[in-house]
Write an enzyme that holds these catalytic residues in place. Structure first.
Site, mmCIF file in Angstrom:
data_model
loop_
_atom_site.group_PDB
_atom_site.id
_atom_site.type_symbol
_atom_site.label_atom_id
_atom_site.label_comp_id
_atom_site.label_asym_id
_atom_site.label_seq_id
_atom_site.Cartn_x
_atom_site.Cartn_y
_atom_site.Cartn_z
ATOM 1 N N TYR A 211 27.373 -1.570 19.869
ATOM 2 C CA TYR A 211 27.937 -2.537 18.924
ATOM 3 C C TYR A 211 28.987 -1.808 18.100
ATOM 4 O O TYR A 211 28.673 -1.067 17.171
ATOM 5 C CB TYR A 211 26.817 -3.072 18.036
ATOM 6 C CG TYR A 211 27.102 -4.363 17.310
ATOM 7 C CD1 TYR A 211 28.389 -4.888 17.185
ATOM 8 C CD2 TYR A 211 26.063 -5.076 16.745
ATOM 9 C CE1 TYR A 211 28.623 -6.066 16.521
ATOM 10 C CE2 TYR A 211 26.278 -6.269 16.069
ATOM 11 C CZ TYR A 211 27.551 -6.763 15.958
ATOM 12 O OH TYR A 211 27.775 -7.932 15.283
ATOM 13 N N LYS B 49 29.988 -4.392 22.745
ATOM 14 C CA LYS B 49 30.422 -5.515 21.914
ATOM 15 C C LYS B 49 31.314 -4.984 20.798
ATOM 16 O O LYS B 49 31.000 -3.965 20.177
ATOM 17 C CB LYS B 49 29.212 -6.234 21.319
ATOM 18 C CG LYS B 49 29.583 -7.261 20.245
ATOM 19 C CD LYS B 49 28.358 -8.010 19.766
ATOM 20 C CE LYS B 49 28.677 -8.870 18.558
ATOM 21 N NZ LYS B 49 27.556 -9.730 18.159
ATOM 22 N N LYS C 127 32.991 -5.973 17.133
ATOM 23 C CA LYS C 127 33.062 -6.884 15.993
ATOM 24 C C LYS C 127 34.524 -7.058 15.624
ATOM 25 O O LYS C 127 35.178 -6.129 15.165
ATOM 26 C CB LYS C 127 32.279 -6.327 14.806
ATOM 27 C CG LYS C 127 32.365 -7.186 13.545
ATOM 28 C CD LYS C 127 31.748 -8.559 13.757
ATOM 29 C CE LYS C 127 30.240 -8.498 13.693
ATOM 30 N NZ LYS C 127 29.629 -9.850 13.791
ATOM 31 N N ASP D 236 33.626 -10.405 19.135
ATOM 32 C CA ASP D 236 33.058 -11.387 18.201
ATOM 33 C C ASP D 236 33.926 -11.472 16.944
ATOM 34 O O ASP D 236 33.729 -10.712 16.003
ATOM 35 C CB ASP D 236 31.634 -10.974 17.836
ATOM 36 C CG ASP D 236 31.030 -11.849 16.747
ATOM 37 O OD1 ASP D 236 31.536 -12.968 16.527
ATOM 38 O OD2 ASP D 236 30.040 -11.410 16.122
ATOM 39 N N PRO D 237 34.888 -12.414 16.895
ATOM 40 C CA PRO D 237 35.717 -12.572 15.697
ATOM 41 C C PRO D 237 35.044 -13.342 14.560
ATOM 42 O O PRO D 237 35.671 -13.611 13.532
ATOM 43 C CB PRO D 237 36.937 -13.348 16.215
ATOM 44 C CG PRO D 237 36.893 -13.231 17.701
ATOM 45 C CD PRO D 237 35.444 -13.161 18.036
ATOM 46 N N ASN D 238 33.782 -13.732 14.736
ATOM 47 C CA ASN D 238 33.039 -14.443 13.691
ATOM 48 C C ASN D 238 33.765 -15.680 13.163
ATOM 49 O O ASN D 238 33.812 -15.936 11.955
ATOM 50 C CB ASN D 238 32.697 -13.523 12.521
ATOM 51 C CG ASN D 238 31.360 -12.822 12.697
ATOM 52 O OD1 ASN D 238 31.272 -11.611 12.495
ATOM 53 N ND2 ASN D 238 30.323 -13.549 13.063
ATOM 54 N N HIS E 110 20.950 -11.629 18.533
ATOM 55 C CA HIS E 110 21.846 -11.226 17.452
ATOM 56 C C HIS E 110 21.143 -10.189 16.582
ATOM 57 O O HIS E 110 19.920 -10.072 16.594
ATOM 58 C CB HIS E 110 22.189 -12.494 16.649
ATOM 59 C CG HIS E 110 22.666 -12.253 15.256
ATOM 60 N ND1 HIS E 110 21.834 -12.344 14.151
ATOM 61 C CD2 HIS E 110 23.883 -11.958 14.770
ATOM 62 C CE1 HIS E 110 22.532 -12.113 13.060
ATOM 63 N NE2 HIS E 110 23.770 -11.871 13.406
ATOM 64 N N ASN F 123 21.392 -7.932 12.594
ATOM 65 C CA ASN F 123 21.989 -7.456 11.352
ATOM 66 C C ASN F 123 21.543 -6.014 11.129
ATOM 67 O O ASN F 123 20.751 -5.475 11.905
ATOM 68 C CB ASN F 123 21.553 -8.337 10.165
ATOM 69 C CG ASN F 123 22.401 -9.588 10.032
ATOM 70 O OD1 ASN F 123 23.613 -9.544 10.208
ATOM 71 N ND2 ASN F 123 21.765 -10.699 9.728
ATOM 72 N N ARG G 98 23.748 -9.587 -0.511
ATOM 73 C CA ARG G 98 24.847 -9.050 0.273
ATOM 74 C C ARG G 98 26.148 -9.754 -0.094
ATOM 75 O O ARG G 98 26.216 -10.978 -0.153
ATOM 76 C CB ARG G 98 24.546 -9.228 1.763
ATOM 77 C CG ARG G 98 25.670 -8.739 2.663
ATOM 78 C CD ARG G 98 25.281 -8.845 4.125
ATOM 79 N NE ARG G 98 26.429 -8.641 4.995
ATOM 80 C CZ ARG G 98 26.369 -8.615 6.329
ATOM 81 N NH1 ARG G 98 25.218 -8.781 6.935
ATOM 82 N NH2 ARG G 98 27.463 -8.428 7.047
#
Length: 430
Positions: free
Chosen positions: A154, A198, A200, A228-230, A328, A330, A410
């Site tokens: 990641y 992957k 980010k 993954d451009p979120n 997924h 975190n 956060r």
């Protein structure tokens, strides 16, 4: 006769070092927040889990914890009902709901409160069940469909050091160019043996991120790649990028915002779309199905899907609708990682290697220290319960970190404004 009824629930908030990782919302703060849950029975057995550590989650767990007193560790349905009765949030107005949509972490949304608390207690109760049955959690979930679970490298664009310099720079250094991204991948794959990658995205200008993925494709020929451009790219930007990446991507994760944006990309794109942002509960799953399943891969997360049992039900639904499934992640430590591993091992349908932030963390709270990957995979524990125990000294140290930081929720956006006061966090930004 010894009683195994639950007599006490302990919840310990912790904080651990988190590198300055860039994402669409901003940048990670210096300390990641988690919680360690311990459920103790009258007989002295203790079941453990790890979950979110933001203040609203701590308050919700504290509110629900007394309702577990007297329950059998096997009474998961009763626990579900008691938790739901205590922590179901009031209905939100449309404006309140839309005001929270800037978050990139579905687990922080108030609508997930019940599912998150159920999951936090369920895993600890299943750890107890495994100890009582002298069986690993994976066996309680139906047995292992695989003996090891694959995870992916990641990668993040990042800075070398946090702006406040709260501790020494991390060993990974800057990653802002294709060359630095490739070096990061080489280091991570060399250390952990991951077989897929992957990235980010959603942080640098899209052409720069496309160049980064193309550089990875050249450096690691044949390795499955994802970005993954979120949801931080418009539909036109998403389509331009995927055209530039023709033949390179294994799947395309959350390029455009919302299910409607994803559907527009899917209509003009032959790369399967994956999400952890727009199919995050059963209501959203139904809408995706009614739209003809523009999202083809669900990246589940037992922390906010409602636990291990709920995620198994999700896996069956994905199989029914012909969708792929993965996981997924975190920022997390070993208790979450091992729970993910038991769950992923129990699901016959696991279409892709799972995400994990674990290489970015250098702390650990379980006995024996950092968990070891073998060729990019984790072996499924065969010892009773989750198969890990809490290191008391480490727990005390990480709790002390929590007490000595002012972070309670956060805030990647607020952190980024320390670097760039003009940063708005507006999405989609590109």
């Amino acid at each position: 006769m010894t009683s195994h009824a639950i007599r006490h629930v302990r919840i310990t908030p912790i904080a651990f070092r988190d590198p300055p990782l860039l994402n669409a919302a901003g940048i990670h703060e210096p300390w990641a927040l988690r919680s360690i849950i311990e459920i103790e029975t009258e007989s002295g057995l203790v079941g453990i889990n790890e979950s979110y550590g933001d203040l609203p989650m701590l308050q919700a767990m504290a509110k629900a914890a007394p309702a577990l007193t007297g329950l059998s560790p096997w009474a998961l349905n009763e626990m579900d009902q008691r938790v739901a009765a205590l922590v179901t949030p009031p209905k939100q107005t449309a404006s309140e709901f839309l005001g929270q949509q800037v978050s990139l972490a579905p687990g922080t949304h108030v609508s997930k409160t019940v599912a998150k608390v159920i999951s936090a207690f369920e895993v600890a109760m299943m750890d107890l069940q495994g100890q009582l049955a002298i069986a690993p959690v994976v066996d309680l979930l139906g047995g292992a469909a695989r003996t090891a679970v694959p995870y992916s490298a990641y990668l993040f664009y990042k800075y070398a050091e946090h702006i406040e310099k709260p501790y020494a720079p991390d060993v990974w250094g800057d990653a802002l160019t294709p060359e630095q991204l490739v070096a990061q991948a080489q280091r991570m794959i060399g250390q952990y043996g991951f077989k897929s990658i992957k990235v980010k995205g959603g942080t640098l200008p899209p052409d720069e991120e496309v160049a980064g993925v193309l550089a990875l494709a050249k450096a690691f020929p044949g390795t499955p790649l994802r970005i993954d451009p979120n949801g931080n790219w418009t539909v036109p930007t998403s389509l331009k990028a995927v055209e530039q990446l023709q033949g390179v991507l294994e799947y395309y994760e959350d390029p455009a915002p919302g299910l409607d944006g994803m559907a527009a990309v899917a209509q003009a794109c032959d790369v399967p779309l994956a999400t952890n942002m727009v199919v995050t509960d059963l209501k959203e799953f139904r809408r995706n199905a009614e739209m003809g399943c523009p999202v083809k891969i669900v990246l589940s997360d037992h922390h906010y899907w409602g636990g291990l049992r709920a995620t198994q039900r999700l896996a069956l639904m994905c199989e029914t609708f012909g969708l792929g499934l993965s996981m997924h992640s975190n920022s997390h430590l070993g208790v979450s990682l091992v729970a993910m591993t038991h769950l992923a091992a129990s699901v016959p349908l696991l279409s892709y290697a799972c995400d994990t932030h674990y290489p970015w963390q250098d702390d650990e709270v379980v006995q024996g220290g950092r968990m070891a990957f073998e060729n990019g995979s984790l072996r499924v524990p065969t010892t009773p319960g989750l198969g890990v125990q809490i290191d008391r000294d480490a727990l005390a140290r990480l709790h002390d970190n929590y007490l000595n930081t002012t972070i309670r929720n956060r805030d990647d956006l607020g952190q980024m404004r320390k670097y760039n006061p003009a940063f708005t966090g507006h999405q989609p930004r590109f």
